[in-house]
Design an enzyme around this catalytic site. Structure first.
Site, short mmCIF file in Angstrom:
data_model
loop_
_atom_site.label_atom_id
_atom_site.label_comp_id
_atom_site.label_asym_id
_atom_site.label_seq_id
_atom_site.Cartn_x
_atom_site.Cartn_y
_atom_site.Cartn_z
N LEU A 1 85.42 54.68 118.24
CA LEU A 1 85.28 55.28 119.62
C LEU A 1 86.40 54.82 120.34
O LEU A 1 86.59 53.52 120.42
CB LEU A 1 83.90 54.72 120.05
CG LEU A 1 82.83 55.54 119.63
CD1 LEU A 1 81.38 54.91 120.08
CD2 LEU A 1 82.75 56.73 120.07
N ASN B 1 82.92 41.38 122.38
CA ASN B 1 81.85 42.22 122.31
C ASN B 1 81.19 41.68 120.59
O ASN B 1 80.58 42.32 119.66
CB ASN B 1 81.84 43.69 122.04
CG ASN B 1 82.90 44.11 121.00
OD1 ASN B 1 83.82 43.30 120.47
ND2 ASN B 1 82.60 45.41 120.34
N ALA C 1 80.79 52.81 114.54
CA ALA C 1 82.26 53.17 115.20
C ALA C 1 83.37 52.03 114.88
O ALA C 1 82.89 50.85 115.36
CB ALA C 1 81.99 53.54 116.65
N HIS D 1 89.40 43.38 117.26
CA HIS D 1 88.17 42.78 117.03
C HIS D 1 88.13 41.94 115.87
O HIS D 1 88.51 42.25 114.82
CB HIS D 1 86.93 43.62 116.99
CG HIS D 1 86.93 44.76 118.22
ND1 HIS D 1 86.10 44.57 119.16
CD2 HIS D 1 87.73 45.87 118.39
CE1 HIS D 1 86.21 45.67 120.07
NE2 HIS D 1 87.23 46.46 119.50
N PHE D 2 87.95 40.51 116.16
CA PHE D 2 87.93 39.74 114.94
C PHE D 2 86.43 39.42 114.46
O PHE D 2 86.23 38.76 113.37
CB PHE D 2 88.41 38.29 115.36
CG PHE D 2 89.99 38.32 115.43
CD1 PHE D 2 90.83 38.90 114.46
CD2 PHE D 2 90.56 37.37 116.20
CE1 PHE D 2 92.04 38.54 114.48
CE2 PHE D 2 92.02 37.14 116.03
CZ PHE D 2 92.74 37.92 115.37
N ARG D 3 85.52 39.62 115.20
CA ARG D 3 84.05 39.43 114.91
C ARG D 3 83.88 37.87 114.86
O ARG D 3 84.69 37.01 115.66
CB ARG D 3 83.56 40.10 113.49
CG ARG D 3 84.16 41.31 113.47
CD ARG D 3 83.39 42.37 114.60
NE ARG D 3 83.51 43.71 114.24
CZ ARG D 3 83.82 44.55 115.09
NH1 ARG D 3 83.48 44.30 116.40
NH2 ARG D 3 83.70 46.04 114.94
N LYS E 1 86.87 42.25 130.20
CA LYS E 1 86.50 43.55 129.70
C LYS E 1 85.53 44.22 130.27
O LYS E 1 84.22 43.67 130.21
CB LYS E 1 86.60 43.35 128.28
CG LYS E 1 86.19 44.36 127.43
CD LYS E 1 87.16 45.30 127.15
CE LYS E 1 86.78 46.48 126.61
NZ LYS E 1 87.91 47.02 125.72
N ASP F 1 92.96 48.01 118.18
CA ASP F 1 91.65 48.12 118.01
C ASP F 1 90.88 47.99 116.65
O ASP F 1 90.03 48.63 116.40
CB ASP F 1 91.27 49.76 118.82
CG ASP F 1 89.65 49.75 119.07
OD1 ASP F 1 88.77 48.55 119.15
OD2 ASP F 1 89.06 50.87 118.91
N HIS G 1 87.01 49.84 128.45
CA HIS G 1 86.65 50.75 127.31
C HIS G 1 86.42 52.03 128.35
O HIS G 1 85.22 52.02 128.97
CB HIS G 1 85.50 50.21 126.53
CG HIS G 1 85.07 51.55 125.65
ND1 HIS G 1 85.27 51.46 124.24
CD2 HIS G 1 84.55 52.78 126.04
CE1 HIS G 1 85.03 52.65 123.57
NE2 HIS G 1 84.43 53.35 124.52
N HIS H 1 83.98 46.68 110.06
CA HIS H 1 82.42 46.82 109.99
C HIS H 1 82.13 46.78 108.30
O HIS H 1 83.08 47.49 107.54
CB HIS H 1 82.04 48.22 110.40
CG HIS H 1 81.99 48.35 111.56
ND1 HIS H 1 80.92 47.64 112.74
CD2 HIS H 1 82.79 48.76 112.69
CE1 HIS H 1 81.17 47.83 113.82
NE2 HIS H 1 82.25 48.48 114.13
N HIS I 1 92.90 51.64 124.18
CA HIS I 1 92.72 52.79 123.12
C HIS I 1 92.60 54.28 123.81
O HIS I 1 91.47 54.85 123.58
CB HIS I 1 91.62 52.38 122.24
CG HIS I 1 90.17 51.83 122.85
ND1 HIS I 1 89.70 52.72 123.69
CD2 HIS I 1 89.24 51.11 122.50
CE1 HIS I 1 88.43 52.25 124.16
NE2 HIS I 1 88.37 51.32 122.93
N HIS J 1 94.83 44.42 121.59
CA HIS J 1 93.33 44.76 121.61
C HIS J 1 92.79 44.75 120.24
O HIS J 1 93.26 45.66 119.43
CB HIS J 1 93.16 46.14 122.33
CG HIS J 1 91.59 46.74 121.84
ND1 HIS J 1 91.15 47.33 122.98
CD2 HIS J 1 90.73 46.70 121.22
CE1 HIS J 1 89.77 47.60 122.89
NE2 HIS J 1 89.53 47.29 121.48
C1 NCD Z 1 84.73 48.69 118.47
C2 NCD Z 1 83.94 47.69 117.66
O1 NCD Z 1 83.37 48.20 116.63
O2 NCD Z 1 83.82 46.56 118.14
N1 NCD Z 1 84.47 50.23 117.78
C3 NCD Z 1 85.35 51.02 118.19
O3 NCD Z 1 85.04 52.21 117.43
N2 NCD Z 1 86.58 51.13 118.61
C4 NCD Z 1 84.45 48.78 120.01
C5 NCD Z 1 85.29 49.26 120.96
O4 NCD Z 1 86.45 48.93 120.85
O5 NCD Z 1 84.90 50.40 121.46
ZN ZN Z 2 87.85 47.68 120.67
ZN ZN Z 3 86.34 50.26 123.07
#
Ligand code: NCD
Ligand code: ZN
Ligand code: ZN
Length: 347
Positions: free
Chosen positions: A220, A42, A264, A16-18, A100, A248, A137, A252, A175, A14
């Site tokens: 989160l 996302n 978050a 996030h690469f953006r 997801k 996770d 989530h 940011h 998570h 799990h």
């Molecule tokens: C994640 C994100 O920034 O994309 N943020 C987080 O706080 N975990 C989104 C997510 O996994 O809920």
């Molecule tokens: Zn996440």
């Molecule tokens: Zn999440």
């Protein structure tokens, strides 16, 4: 106490690469540790179709450093209007590994998520029939539920009824942050697994709030009381095949977190393995680290175990205060700390 630890090459189930310059800057941190990663959809706009996932996968693959073996595993973002046939075709073609569920409004870029699980029941039934895993989530939304209770309430209102209704559906409770979640997973069938992040093993809610608001500790689901952190440590190090590594990592820009309404997400990709292994060492469970990091995830997803190994050395590692990621300053998890373990390299 061993001076080094060699394990089968792990995966991150799990993260996030953006996209764009930030994606190109953060992919190498993950690709140099993990052989595969489940990539969250996302983005803005979200990755909702097989075609969008295929295009996103190609952009990620281009950002992998030469000579590094890394495979992104793609997910589709479910909406009230998801097309079951498209998702099933994407799964059959190997473009999609999972879909997801973001309850609408639960987290970063979830506004287009699912407003009522009833709206995606036909999609979930199709997924159950073809063996396509659902990543979740697990938080309810709505002002009447305290933010620290949103995961536990999600179990009662959404997740328990869902797995009772579709017992064949493979569900990854992402998570997890509470003892209630670990208890639920422990008591569920082997179709239900969970990922656990390094931060939820390392910090409790005091890290966010004591001595001032610390936005780089905010993600989160938000970190909970100490008793929950301890329950997660027991789950991760228990040897149960239901729990596996999912960082996770959620980058940011510094300015977006150090704000009156900070985003978050914790960017833990740079030293994820070092963070996890220190937890397993503290719990006297180094012999169970390989299962959590490298075996339980692929077995749950029905994918082959990786070839090759990585080695971690018991040696001090100074973590940067911030990193430049495609022109944006990002503060990593463990910023400014000295860690006890250091990744040697991919063998
Ligand atoms: C994640 C994100 O920034 O994309 N943020 C987080 O706080 N975990 C989104 C997510 O996994 O809920
Ligand atoms: Zn996440
Ligand atoms: Zn999440």
């Amino acid at each position: 106490m061993p001076e080094s630890l060699t394990i089968r090459r792990p995966d991150d189930w799990h993260l996030h690469f953006r996209d764009g310059a930030m994606m190109r800057a953060v992919v190498p941190y993950t690709a140099c540790q993990f052989a595969r990663a489940i990539v969250m959809p996302n983005l803005s706009p979200p990755v909702t179709t097989t075609a969008m996932a295929a295009a996103y996968r190609a952009r990620i693959v281009e950002a992998v450093p030469p000579g590094v073996q890394f495979a992104p595993l793609m997910t589709a973002y479910l909406t009230d209007h998801s097309d079951a046939a498209d998702l099933a075709a994407g799964f059959a073609d190997g473009v999609l590994t999972a879909a997801k569920l973001y309850p609408a409004g639960a987290t970063t870029n979830s506004a287009q998520g699912v407003t009522d699980i009833a709206n995606i029941m036909p999609v979930l039934e199709r997924m159950a029939a073809i063996g396509m895993p659902l990543c979740v989530h697990g938080e309810v939304t709505g002002d009447e539920v305290d933010i620290f209770d949103r995961e536990a309430v999600f179990i009662d209102r959404i997740l328990a009824p869902l797995v009772a209704r579709l017992p064949e559906l493979k569900v990854v409770f992402e998570h997890i942050t509470t003892s209630q979640a670990a208890n639920f997973v422990d008591g569920a069938s082997d179709r239900v697994g969970a990922t656990i992040t390094p931060q939820h093993l390392q910090i409790n809610r005091n890290a966010i709030l004591v001595g001032g608001i610390r936005p780089h500790m905010f993600c989160l689901p938000v970190a909970k009381r100490e008793e929950h952190r301890l329950a997660l440590r027991r789950a991760a190090t228990s040897g149960s095949g239901k729990y596996f590594l999912g960082t996770d990592s959620a980058p940011h820009p510094r300015h977006a977190k150090e704000s009156a309404c900070g985003c978050a997400g914790i960017f833990n990709a740079p030293h994820a393995l070092e963070s996890y292994v220190s937890v397993f060492e503290e719990e006297g469970a180094l012999d169970r680290f390989e299962g959590f990091a490298s075996e339980n995830g692929p077995r749950f997803y029905g994918l082959p175990l990786n070839e090759g190994t990585i080695t971690l050395d018991k040696a001090p590692l100074a973590v940067a205060d911030e990193l430049d990621c495609g022109g944006e300053a990002i503060v990593p998890f463990h910023a400014g700390e000295t860690m006890r373990w250091r990744l040697r390299g991919v063998g």
